[in-house]
Scaffold this active site. Structure first.
Site, PDB file in Angstrom:
ATOM      1  N   ASN A  17      -5.533   1.128  -9.600  1.00 31.52           N
ATOM      2  CA  ASN A  17      -6.480   0.009  -9.739  1.00 31.52           C
ATOM      3  C   ASN A  17      -7.636   0.217  -8.761  1.00 31.52           C
ATOM      4  OD1 ASN A  17      -7.809  -2.412  -9.970  1.00 31.52           O
ATOM      5  ND2 ASN A  17      -6.204  -3.643  -8.995  1.00 31.52           N
ATOM      6  N   TRP A  18      -8.778   0.649  -9.313  1.00 36.37           N
ATOM      7  CA  TRP A  18      -9.918   0.968  -8.439  1.00 36.37           C
ATOM      8  C   TRP A  18     -10.773  -0.248  -8.110  1.00 36.37           C
ATOM      9  CZ3 TRP A  18     -11.359   5.959 -11.642  1.00 36.37           C
ATOM     10  CH2 TRP A  18     -10.438   6.958 -11.324  1.00 36.37           C
ATOM     11  N   LYS A  19     -10.418  -1.388  -8.669  1.00 39.35           N
ATOM     12  CA  LYS A  19     -11.159  -2.631  -8.372  1.00 39.35           C
ATOM     13  C   LYS A  19     -12.661  -2.391  -8.568  1.00 39.35           C
ATOM     14  CE  LYS A  19      -7.286  -3.924  -5.476  1.00 39.35           C
ATOM     15  NZ  LYS A  19      -6.755  -4.595  -4.300  1.00 39.35           N
ATOM     16  N   HIS A  49      -4.732 -10.899 -11.577  1.00 41.10           N
ATOM     17  CA  HIS A  49      -4.664 -10.328 -10.217  1.00 41.10           C
ATOM     18  C   HIS A  49      -5.020 -11.419  -9.200  1.00 41.10           C
ATOM     19  CE1 HIS A  49      -5.467  -7.834  -6.734  1.00 41.10           C
ATOM     20  NE2 HIS A  49      -4.820  -6.859  -7.344  1.00 41.10           N
ATOM     21  N   GLU A  77       3.017  -9.081  -6.610  1.00 44.08           N
ATOM     22  CA  GLU A  77       2.041  -8.624  -5.620  1.00 44.08           C
ATOM     23  C   GLU A  77       1.897  -9.676  -4.515  1.00 44.08           C
ATOM     24  OE1 GLU A  77      -0.563  -5.329  -6.960  1.00 44.08           O
ATOM     25  OE2 GLU A  77      -1.662  -7.126  -7.487  1.00 44.08           O
ATOM     26  N   GLY A 126      -3.546  -4.545   0.426  1.00 46.78           N
ATOM     27  CA  GLY A 126      -4.607  -3.979   1.256  1.00 46.78           C
ATOM     28  C   GLY A 126      -4.338  -4.027   2.750  1.00 46.78           C
ATOM     29  N   SER A 177       0.050  -2.301  -0.961  1.00 48.12           N
ATOM     30  CA  SER A 177       0.126  -1.256   0.062  1.00 48.12           C
ATOM     31  C   SER A 177       1.159  -0.171  -0.216  1.00 48.12           C
ATOM     32  CB  SER A 177       0.368  -1.879   1.442  1.00 48.12           C
ATOM     33  OG  SER A 177      -0.710  -2.722   1.780  1.00 48.12           O
ATOM     34  N   GLY A 192      -3.681   0.115  -5.237  1.00 50.11           N
ATOM     35  CA  GLY A 192      -5.101  -0.054  -4.964  1.00 50.11           C
ATOM     36  C   GLY A 192      -5.598   1.041  -4.028  1.00 50.11           C
TER      37      GLY A 192
HETATM   38  P1  PGA Z   1      -3.311  -2.153  -2.367  1.00 51.84           P
HETATM   39  O1  PGA Z   1      -3.764  -3.016  -3.653  1.00 51.84           O
HETATM   40  O2  PGA Z   1      -2.494  -1.010  -2.889  1.00 51.84           O
HETATM   41  O3  PGA Z   1      -4.582  -1.733  -1.730  1.00 51.84           O
HETATM   42  O4  PGA Z   1      -2.486  -3.062  -1.523  1.00 51.84           O
HETATM   43  C1  PGA Z   1      -2.840  -3.336  -4.646  1.00 51.84           C
HETATM   44  C2  PGA Z   1      -3.460  -4.261  -5.650  1.00 51.84           C
HETATM   45  O5  PGA Z   1      -4.262  -5.125  -5.249  1.00 51.84           O
HETATM   46  O6  PGA Z   1      -3.178  -4.161  -6.847  1.00 51.84           O
END
Ligand code: PGA
Length: 241
Positions: A11-13, A102, A159, A165, A196, A217
């Protein structure tokens, strides 16, 4: 439908330009053959603006192990909904998964459980598997907002907001507790974890049989980090020599 494969979503947001994405894809090509012998499916979820770029690359790979996901979907069909991307807009692009609900969409775009449930209907109507994101707070109300006949067609991604993050994944015991909370509500539950996850995450988490995949992410932004994570997931499964 219970599958033994794990789905790993990159997921590159709202990161990356289209040329950065092309560069990532070129680098990642070296990893694709190692997926062939594995039971992993990698779904890349780029920003909407690069959906066509990744779609063309996925088609070129011609592998059941790499596919395309969309980061969000309109709760409505085609029509007068400025700014929304609906299933008809992405027809023919090979989108297999749609991330919906999300926590960042809930926090910054005020998305509700009801809207997410509408997105689930739109996705399933077009043969796209919804990845429904839930936290400890939204877990039960979100599942209940989705018609019971549709729940087994979704992937539910737990999540925890405190772990997204932050560099520290939640512990497996807590994750599996959350799984058991919704298990009675969903026939043949497909349960993912996100927050994470990286190549250094606990082996027990990366190899847990009750976890059907990961939403990634930060560790998906660099192709080498992402390849390292995939290797770490494949190896405990004992499918790589
Ligand atoms: P992260 O993000 O791996 O940076 O914690 C995961 C997500 O938001 O799907």
């Amino acid at each position: 439908m219970k599958h033994s494969t794990k789905v790993i979503i990159a997921n590159w947001k709202s990161h990356k330009t289209d040329s950065e994405i092309k560069h990532w894809l070129t680098n990642f090509e070296a990893t694709v053959p190692s997926l062939t012998a594995s039971s992993l499916i990698v779904a890349i979820a780029p920003p909407m603006s690069s959906l066509a770029t990744v779609s063309a690359w996925v088609a070129q790979q011609d592998s059941p192990h790499v596919t395309l996901a969309i980061q969000d979907l309109s709760p409505y069909p085609a029509g007068s909904y400025t700014g929304a991307v609906c299933t008809r807009n992405i027809e023919g692009m090979g989108v297999k998964y749609a991330i919906v609900g999300h926590s960042e969409r809930r926090a910054h775009f005020h998305e509700t459980n009801q809207e997410v449930a509408l997105k689930v209907v739109q996705a399933l109507d077009d043969g796209i598997t919804p990845i429904v994101c839930v936290s400890a707070e939204t877990l039960i109300p979100q599942v209940k907002a989705i018609d019971s006949s549709l729940r087994s067609k979704c992937l539910f991604a737990f999540e925890p907001i405190d772990h997204i993050g932050t560099g520290i994944a939640d512990d497996l015991t807590h994750i599996l507790e959350q799984r058991s909370i919704i298990e009675p509500l969903v026939k043949d539950l497909n349960f993912l974890y996100g927050g994470s996850v990286d190549a250094h995450s606990d082996t027990a988490l990366l190899s847990a049989e009750q976890i059907d995949g990961f939403l990634v992410g930060t560790a998906s932004l660099d192709s080498a980090d992402f390849s390292d994570l995939l290797t770490a997931i494949i190896q405990p499964q004992g499918t790589q020599s």
